[in-house]
Design a protein around this motif. Structure first.
Motif, PDB file in Angstrom:
ATOM      1  N   ARG A  83     -32.720  41.943  36.853  1.00 19.42           N
ATOM      2  CA  ARG A  83     -33.815  42.804  37.309  1.00 19.42           C
ATOM      3  C   ARG A  83     -34.366  43.647  36.162  1.00 19.42           C
ATOM      4  O   ARG A  83     -35.585  43.832  36.051  1.00 19.42           O
ATOM      5  N   ASP A 140     -38.850  35.772  42.282  1.00 18.84           N
ATOM      6  CA  ASP A 140     -39.671  36.845  42.849  1.00 18.84           C
ATOM      7  C   ASP A 140     -39.893  36.629  44.339  1.00 18.84           C
ATOM      8  O   ASP A 140     -39.890  37.578  45.128  1.00 18.84           O
ATOM      9  N   ARG A 270     -39.357  45.826  46.758  1.00 17.07           N
ATOM     10  CA  ARG A 270     -40.363  45.627  45.713  1.00 17.07           C
ATOM     11  C   ARG A 270     -41.771  45.850  46.269  1.00 17.07           C
ATOM     12  O   ARG A 270     -42.068  45.469  47.393  1.00 17.07           O
ATOM     13  N   SER A 272     -44.658  44.855  44.478  1.00 19.28           N
ATOM     14  CA  SER A 272     -45.477  44.154  43.509  1.00 19.28           C
ATOM     15  C   SER A 272     -46.758  43.616  44.148  1.00 19.28           C
ATOM     16  O   SER A 272     -46.693  42.833  45.108  1.00 19.28           O
TER      17      SER A 272
END
Length: 292
Positions: A83, A140, A270, A272
């Motif tokens: 990570r 991911d 996350r 993102s």
């Protein structure tokens, strides 16, 4: 006291091999160096970890406890390293996991076209690690087949596909156009019964407590070999059976059980924008994830 992760790795290698020479070879170090590191770890922990005599090497109770605790600790350390590395690389790389039978190239092409400088990698996963690769940072996002443990994950449904029975070509049901799950009640399932709860609930060998030992198989290819050898049957999503077409096997639709659901999963912590964008692309192009 701080435990040296390198010494823990050395310890696990010896515990796995129960042989200092083989463990040293796998670690690419000399046996004297390995022995010194294990002694140093024992001194730090104030506990003897191995018993060594003419008959071989064995774990002590303290060693067995350390092995239980060391594996997740090392796995977490590896995940942390991945990570941090991913964060250091920034947004120049994106990795997609996918299960057998799924074709994900169309969504990847769309993402790559939008971000020409982005390197997109793919990782083939299996039933046993399809969510592990998300949690430990190897990917991911991952195209997963339910059921999976969804704790800590964001999961977006994509498609559902029928399930089929994979049989030897000379099986009594091989020429049927479709069957019911009850037709397989007397068969042996060459997979975890929990993966097919509809079969598990009616299986003769489970009801009578006479389930035959199932070989330790992890890959689809290994399971197909056992089916072809007449050791049992499989229940799989139709795309997986189609993807691995073989002359000695056939697949028959099971028309009275629910479909297999394919989802996109990623780490719920996350945020993102790239992950959310890829999830939208995957939803838009969900039909292309069927096997060719």
């Amino acid at each position: 006291m701080d435990v040296d992760l390198r010494k823990l790795r050395y310890f696990v290698a010896v515990a796995d091999e129960l042989h200092f020479g083989r463990a040293a070879e796998s670690l690419h170090i000399t046996q004297p160096v390995l022995s010194r590191q294990i002694r140093a770890l024992e001194d730090e922990l104030k506990a003897r970890l191995f018993l060594r005599d003419k008959r071989g090497t064995a774990l002590t109770p303290a060693g067995a406890q350390l092995l239980t605790d060391a594996r997740p600790l090392l796995a977490n350390a590896d995940a942390l390293r991945r990570r941090v590395g991913r964060a250091a690389r920034g947004s120049d790389r994106f990795t997609v996991g996918f299960m057998p039978g799924l074709v994900v190239s169309a969504a990847i092409r769309v993402l790559a076209a939008r971000y020409p400088s982005l390197t997109v990698d793919v990782v083939r996963t299996g039933w046993y690690d399809q969510t592990d690769v998300v949690h430990d940072g190897r990917v991911d996002v991952s195209f997963v087949r339910l059921p999976v443990d969804q704790r800590g994950l964001q999961v977006r449904p994509l498609l559902a596909e029928p399930r089929v029975a994979v049989l030897p070509v000379d099986h009594r049901l091989a020429r049927e156009r479709s069957i019911g799950i009850a037709d397989l009640a007397d068969e042996h399932l060459v997979q975890d019964p929990d993966a097919v709860p509809e079969w598990r609930d009616i299986a003769t060998e489970l009801r009578t407590g006479q389930r035959r030992p199932t070989p330790a198989v992890r890959t689809v290819e290994e399971k197909f070999e056992h089916v072809a050898a007449g050791a049992g049957v499989l229940v799989l999503p139709s795309s997986v059976a189609d993807f691995y077409t073989r002359r000695d096997l056939t697949s028959v639709l099971i028309d009275d059980i629910g479909p297999n659901h394919v989802c996109l999963a990623w780490d719920a912590s996350r945020r993102s924008p790239l992950i959310l964008e890829f999830a939208a692309i995957a939803e838009e192009h969900h039909r292309v994830f069927q096997a060719t």
